[in-house]
Design a protein around this motif. Structure first.
Motif, PDB file in Angstrom:
ATOM      1  N   TYR A 115      11.494  31.227   7.811  1.00  0.00           N
ATOM      2  CA  TYR A 115      11.901  30.741   6.486  1.00  0.00           C
ATOM      3  C   TYR A 115      12.931  29.624   6.598  1.00  0.00           C
ATOM      4  N   LEU A 122       9.996  27.237   6.275  1.00  0.00           N
ATOM      5  CA  LEU A 122       9.150  27.489   5.113  1.00  0.00           C
ATOM      6  C   LEU A 122       9.844  27.112   3.811  1.00  0.00           C
ATOM      7  N   LYS A 123      11.170  27.109   3.848  1.00  0.00           N
ATOM      8  CA  LYS A 123      11.957  26.793   2.648  1.00  0.00           C
ATOM      9  C   LYS A 123      11.655  25.391   2.117  1.00  0.00           C
ATOM     10  N   SER A 129       6.445  29.100   0.681  1.00  0.00           N
ATOM     11  CA  SER A 129       7.594  29.999   0.821  1.00  0.00           C
ATOM     12  C   SER A 129       7.607  31.050  -0.278  1.00  0.00           C
ATOM     13  N   ASP A 193      15.527  20.491   1.113  1.00  0.00           N
ATOM     14  CA  ASP A 193      14.653  21.641   0.887  1.00  0.00           C
ATOM     15  C   ASP A 193      14.021  21.548  -0.497  1.00  0.00           C
ATOM     16  N   THR A 195      12.574  23.648  -2.778  1.00  0.00           N
ATOM     17  CA  THR A 195      12.296  25.020  -3.195  1.00  0.00           C
ATOM     18  C   THR A 195      11.436  25.014  -4.457  1.00  0.00           C
TER      19      THR A 195
END
Length: 296
Positions: A115, A122-123, A129, A193, A195
């Motif tokens: 992650y 993965l973030k 994610s 990142d 997200t």
């Protein structure tokens, strides 16, 4: 050997928020054993989850608030090694039950490492994610706990009576997961990142989560009706009512002033209320579904 800041980043009390899945697994375990219950609890909640927290904190190097730490201290190399020690202890404890359960603990740990580790991270992949975190913290964790509590192995991942309640927990996590990222947009963007919450935006995150909460509610209702447990459905609805109320109040405030109300404190209270409600409900469901009090 390990600094106080490293121990803080393990965020051991944060394991409370994943406790409902352990309790739900207890409700379906066919053969309860006090020794296995203790080993599974210690392996997962005292060592595996804190190991994951510490490992991800080391690579994230957050300066702003993170789940369980409003003001995280700076990380150091000791945190990296401490997280690996905790991971090793989790595996050893799991191996005392059986090798397959230890293997499941290893799989969970490696996925959680992926992650935040820079080679995979993965973030940075918003939908990947979201899927991975929801599945492994929900369904896989439920199956893993069930396997450890029952002295089974990877075969539980092919059993519908295990996978179905496990997927129900994933549905709830797929709803709540973006909300855990909602106050971290600035720091995530600065770090590069992408997200899911950052991609959806503030209002989009709330709308996205509300859809998945609705899906999860319908799925739980179907599950309890299929099992002819209407009493459980009413209990579930009662447990979820304060969570839904808080979510709606929070959303109404956010629509008026997102900067003021999209904060660590509001997000953590969402986690606290839902964890308390689910812990109480699943413990009651465990007592009723197993009729363990009558047996005792």
């Amino acid at each position: 050997m390990f600094s106080l800041s490293s121990w803080k980043h393990l965020r051991i009390p944060f394991s409370f928020y994943l406790l409902p899945i352990f309790i739900l697994a207890l409700a379906f375990t066919p053969n309860h054993n006090p020794e296995r219950m203790l080993l599974v609890f210690l392996s997962l909640h005292l060592f595996l989850y804190p190991s994951s927290n510490g490992y991800n904190s080391y690579f994230d190097k957050d300066e702003g608030s993170i789940g369980g730490l409003k003001n995280p201290p700076k990380v150091n190399k000791g945190l990296y090694y401490l997280s690996l020690v905790f991971f090793l202890i989790a595996i050893v404890l799991a191996a005392l039950i059986n090798p397959s359960f230890a293997g499941m603990v290893i799989v969970y740990g490696l996925v959680s490492m992926a992650y935040s580790h820079p080679s995979i991270r993965l973030k940075k992949m918003p939908y990947v994610s979201w899927i991975v975190a929801g599945f492994f913290q929900g369904c896989f964790t439920f199956c893993m706990a069930y396997a450890g509590l029952s002295d089974f192995g990877f075969e539980v991942l092919t059993r519908p009576h295990v996978v179905i309640p496990g997927l129900l927990t994933s549905l709830m996590l797929w709803g709540s997961y973006p909300l855990t990222q909602i106050y971290q947009h600035e720091e995530d963007a600065k770090r590069g990142d992408q997200t899911l919450s950052l991609k959806l935006g503030i209002k989009g995150t709330f709308l996205f989560s509300s859809i998945w909460f609705f899906v999860a509610g319908i799925a739980f209702a179907w599950f309890f009706v299929e099992k002819n447990q209407i009493w459980a459905l009413y209990g579930f609805m009662a447990a979820m009512s304060p969570v839904i109320l808080y979510f709606l109040v929070w959303f109404s405030f956010v629509t008026k002033n997102s900067k003021k109300y999209v904060t660590y404190s509001w997000a953590m209270w969402m986690n606290r209320i839902s964890a308390i409600a689910l812990n109480i409900f699943f413990f009651w469901y465990f007592l009723e579904n197993t009729q363990i009090l009558q047996v005792m």
